[in-house]
Design a protein around this motif. Sequence first.
Motif, PDB file in Angstrom:
ATOM      1  N   CYS A   6      46.334 -32.410 -61.104  1.00 14.74           N
ATOM      2  CA  CYS A   6      45.988 -32.345 -59.687  1.00 14.74           C
ATOM      3  C   CYS A   6      45.675 -30.906 -59.264  1.00 14.74           C
ATOM      4  N   THR A   7      44.682 -30.761 -58.377  1.00 15.59           N
ATOM      5  CA  THR A   7      44.426 -29.455 -57.764  1.00 15.59           C
ATOM      6  C   THR A   7      45.508 -29.215 -56.723  1.00 15.59           C
ATOM      7  N   PRO A   8      46.255 -28.120 -56.820  1.00 13.24           N
ATOM      8  CA  PRO A   8      47.372 -27.915 -55.896  1.00 13.24           C
ATOM      9  C   PRO A   8      46.902 -27.635 -54.476  1.00 13.24           C
ATOM     10  N   ARG A   9      47.638 -28.151 -53.517  1.00 13.43           N
ATOM     11  CA  ARG A   9      47.341 -27.848 -52.116  1.00 13.43           C
ATOM     12  C   ARG A   9      47.716 -26.398 -51.825  1.00 13.43           C
ATOM     13  N   GLU A  10      47.287 -25.912 -50.677  1.00 17.24           N
ATOM     14  CA  GLU A  10      47.530 -24.526 -50.312  1.00 17.24           C
ATOM     15  C   GLU A  10      48.841 -24.370 -49.543  1.00 17.24           C
ATOM     16  N   VAL A  11      49.534 -23.290 -49.853  1.00 19.05           N
ATOM     17  CA  VAL A  11      50.775 -22.943 -49.159  1.00 19.05           C
ATOM     18  C   VAL A  11      50.665 -21.488 -48.707  1.00 19.05           C
ATOM     19  N   THR A  12      51.017 -21.236 -47.457  1.00 20.70           N
ATOM     20  CA  THR A  12      50.919 -19.885 -46.884  1.00 20.70           C
ATOM     21  C   THR A  12      52.238 -19.143 -47.043  1.00 20.70           C
ATOM     22  N   ILE A  13      52.143 -17.912 -47.543  1.00 21.67           N
ATOM     23  CA  ILE A  13      53.321 -17.066 -47.732  1.00 21.67           C
ATOM     24  C   ILE A  13      53.098 -15.751 -46.998  1.00 21.67           C
ATOM     25  N   GLY A  14      54.054 -15.377 -46.164  1.00 24.93           N
ATOM     26  CA  GLY A  14      53.953 -14.116 -45.431  1.00 24.93           C
ATOM     27  C   GLY A  14      52.992 -14.219 -44.265  1.00 24.93           C
ATOM     28  N   GLY A  15      52.401 -13.063 -43.917  1.00 21.01           N
ATOM     29  CA  GLY A  15      51.439 -13.032 -42.820  1.00 21.01           C
ATOM     30  C   GLY A  15      52.023 -12.585 -41.504  1.00 21.01           C
ATOM     31  N   VAL A 113      59.715 -16.522 -47.911  1.00 22.14           N
ATOM     32  CA  VAL A 113      60.001 -17.763 -48.629  1.00 22.14           C
ATOM     33  C   VAL A 113      61.504 -17.930 -48.768  1.00 22.14           C
ATOM     34  N   ILE A 114      61.967 -19.162 -48.617  1.00 22.31           N
ATOM     35  CA  ILE A 114      63.345 -19.507 -48.942  1.00 22.31           C
ATOM     36  C   ILE A 114      63.331 -20.320 -50.227  1.00 22.31           C
ATOM     37  N   ARG A 115      64.066 -19.855 -51.220  1.00 24.35           N
ATOM     38  CA  ARG A 115      64.172 -20.589 -52.481  1.00 24.35           C
ATOM     39  C   ARG A 115      65.515 -21.307 -52.497  1.00 24.35           C
ATOM     40  N   ILE A 116      65.490 -22.628 -52.597  1.00 24.43           N
ATOM     41  CA  ILE A 116      66.725 -23.397 -52.681  1.00 24.43           C
ATOM     42  C   ILE A 116      66.633 -24.397 -53.822  1.00 24.43           C
ATOM     43  N   ALA A 133      64.403 -24.994 -39.775  1.00 25.62           N
ATOM     44  CA  ALA A 133      64.348 -23.562 -39.459  1.00 25.62           C
ATOM     45  C   ALA A 133      63.095 -22.929 -40.067  1.00 25.62           C
ATOM     46  N   CYS A 134      62.748 -23.325 -41.294  1.00 27.47           N
ATOM     47  CA  CYS A 134      61.537 -22.796 -41.929  1.00 27.47           C
ATOM     48  C   CYS A 134      60.287 -23.269 -41.191  1.00 27.47           C
ATOM     49  N   ARG A 135      60.292 -24.505 -40.750  1.00 22.54           N
ATOM     50  CA  ARG A 135      59.147 -25.025 -40.001  1.00 22.54           C
ATOM     51  C   ARG A 135      58.935 -24.227 -38.724  1.00 22.54           C
ATOM     52  N   ASP A 136      60.024 -23.942 -38.029  1.00 24.11           N
ATOM     53  CA  ASP A 136      59.938 -23.207 -36.769  1.00 24.11           C
ATOM     54  C   ASP A 136      59.376 -21.800 -36.966  1.00 24.11           C
ATOM     55  N   LYS A 137      59.679 -21.183 -38.110  1.00 18.50           N
ATOM     56  CA  LYS A 137      59.262 -19.796 -38.354  1.00 18.50           C
ATOM     57  C   LYS A 137      58.011 -19.684 -39.221  1.00 18.50           C
ATOM     58  N   GLY A 138      57.485 -20.798 -39.709  1.00 11.80           N
ATOM     59  CA  GLY A 138      56.308 -20.753 -40.562  1.00 11.80           C
ATOM     60  C   GLY A 138      56.599 -20.176 -41.931  1.00 11.80           C
ATOM     61  N   VAL A 139      57.794 -20.454 -42.446  1.00 11.94           N
ATOM     62  CA  VAL A 139      58.230 -19.927 -43.737  1.00 11.94           C
ATOM     63  C   VAL A 139      58.154 -21.014 -44.797  1.00 11.94           C
ATOM     64  N   ALA A 140      57.621 -20.671 -45.966  1.00 14.78           N
ATOM     65  CA  ALA A 140      57.501 -21.626 -47.066  1.00 14.78           C
ATOM     66  C   ALA A 140      58.844 -21.793 -47.782  1.00 14.78           C
ATOM     67  N   ILE A 141      58.962 -22.883 -48.524  1.00 13.94           N
ATOM     68  CA  ILE A 141      60.162 -23.157 -49.309  1.00 13.94           C
ATOM     69  C   ILE A 141      59.767 -23.350 -50.766  1.00 13.94           C
ATOM     70  N   PHE A 185      57.305 -31.938 -44.328  1.00 15.24           N
ATOM     71  CA  PHE A 185      57.192 -30.492 -44.553  1.00 15.24           C
ATOM     72  C   PHE A 185      56.439 -30.286 -45.857  1.00 15.24           C
ATOM     73  N   ASN A 186      55.223 -29.708 -45.758  1.00  9.72           N
ATOM     74  CA  ASN A 186      54.389 -29.599 -46.963  1.00  9.72           C
ATOM     75  C   ASN A 186      54.187 -28.163 -47.462  1.00  9.72           C
ATOM     76  N   GLN A 187      54.829 -27.199 -46.825  1.00  9.62           N
ATOM     77  CA  GLN A 187      54.706 -25.813 -47.281  1.00  9.62           C
ATOM     78  C   GLN A 187      55.740 -25.546 -48.371  1.00  9.62           C
ATOM     79  N   VAL A 188      55.510 -26.217 -49.495  1.00  7.25           N
ATOM     80  CA  VAL A 188      56.490 -26.243 -50.575  1.00  7.25           C
ATOM     81  C   VAL A 188      55.841 -25.831 -51.895  1.00  7.25           C
ATOM     82  N   VAL A 189      56.565 -25.025 -52.666  1.00  5.11           N
ATOM     83  CA  VAL A 189      56.194 -24.678 -54.039  1.00  5.11           C
ATOM     84  C   VAL A 189      57.327 -25.153 -54.943  1.00  5.11           C
TER      85      VAL A 189
END
Length: 367
Positions: A6-15, A113-116, A133-141, A185-189
């Motif tokens: 599969c072609t991976p979807r895009e995830v935003t980090i930082g900014g 990024v939060i790694r859990i 909390a990550c959704r509210d701040k636009g932070v990836a997981i 929540f799709n901002q996941v790696v």
Amino acid sequence: MEKKFCTPREVTIGGFGNVDKIIVGGTNPVTVQTMWKEGIIGVKDDPSRLEKIRNEIISLKGLGCDIIRFAVPDMESAESFKRICEVSPVPLVADIHFDYRLALKALEGPVSVIRINPGNIGKRENVEAVVNACRDKGVAIRIGVNTGSLPKDLEEQVLSGKMSRALALSETAAREAAVFDELNFNQVVVSMKASSVQETIDANEAFASKYDIPLHVGVTEAGPLIIGVVKSTMAFTHLLKEGIGSTIRVSLSSTPANEVITGRTILTECGLRHGGVQIVSCPRCGRIGFDVHSFVDRWQNRLLAMDKNITVAVMGCVVNGPGEGKHADIGIAGGDGRAIIFKKGKIVRTIDAKDADKVFEEELNSL
């Protein structure tokens, strides 16, 4: 039959803050990560330590590092991590285990990024608290899965021979990712790490054949410098050639700088990173006339941090140096107390060996 992934979807980090925005996944460049290797307790109250860490982060960025992960094992570290995030020009990852409240504390600062590992973070509501909390701040997981944290039922299948450890890693990651899908929540790696090259390859291939989540690739506990470089190169080259891997980390019992240089070089040799200084140097032999090893040691990190698209050759003897290094934009070789500087195979300076660094720098700066 050709494997399809599969072609991976895009995830935003930082900014935000001092940090540039990085997009991982899709057709974006593969990023290089490393991990900070010292504790950070007390940094928040020690300006000199904070400045030292900031300067080292800047140095790692110059070598080609895109993302840096910090262990955050307790609340005091979380407070220090927040301060480091405030001064870092590179996106930082908070590495959280067991206590979800550490993630919430880290999110009070400009973390990227939060790694859990949901398998050790406790109840589902703990995961939900981090996700919200990550959704509210636009932070990836980043979901981190390794062979030491498999669910009991999958571990039993592995032990009984009914499932390979690689497939168990992939299935564990799929289960954890499903929780995030349920929470919309799709901002996941995802990362699935084993200390075996083949298990790392098999786990990532199995996951990438079914899911479009970007993968962070690494061989965990890969070993000391030489062993770790070999294992990481074997795994990464195979996966990257298949289009698997949106971000990588070379895990070495060595310095973060060596991890970054190795990752950068792998991407370059795979044709996935372009530009920058390329260093070629001879292995040295009985004709040695110039101390190649010490010169490379002195200049390697400085050269790699330069904003130049050139090839630099460091050769052991005048006899073969200019010829073997004729493709280089600039090179140096020597013998009998003398050294030569050559460009595109032609000698441009002949100097006393004790002046080699000074003259090399002058000629380098003139390019």
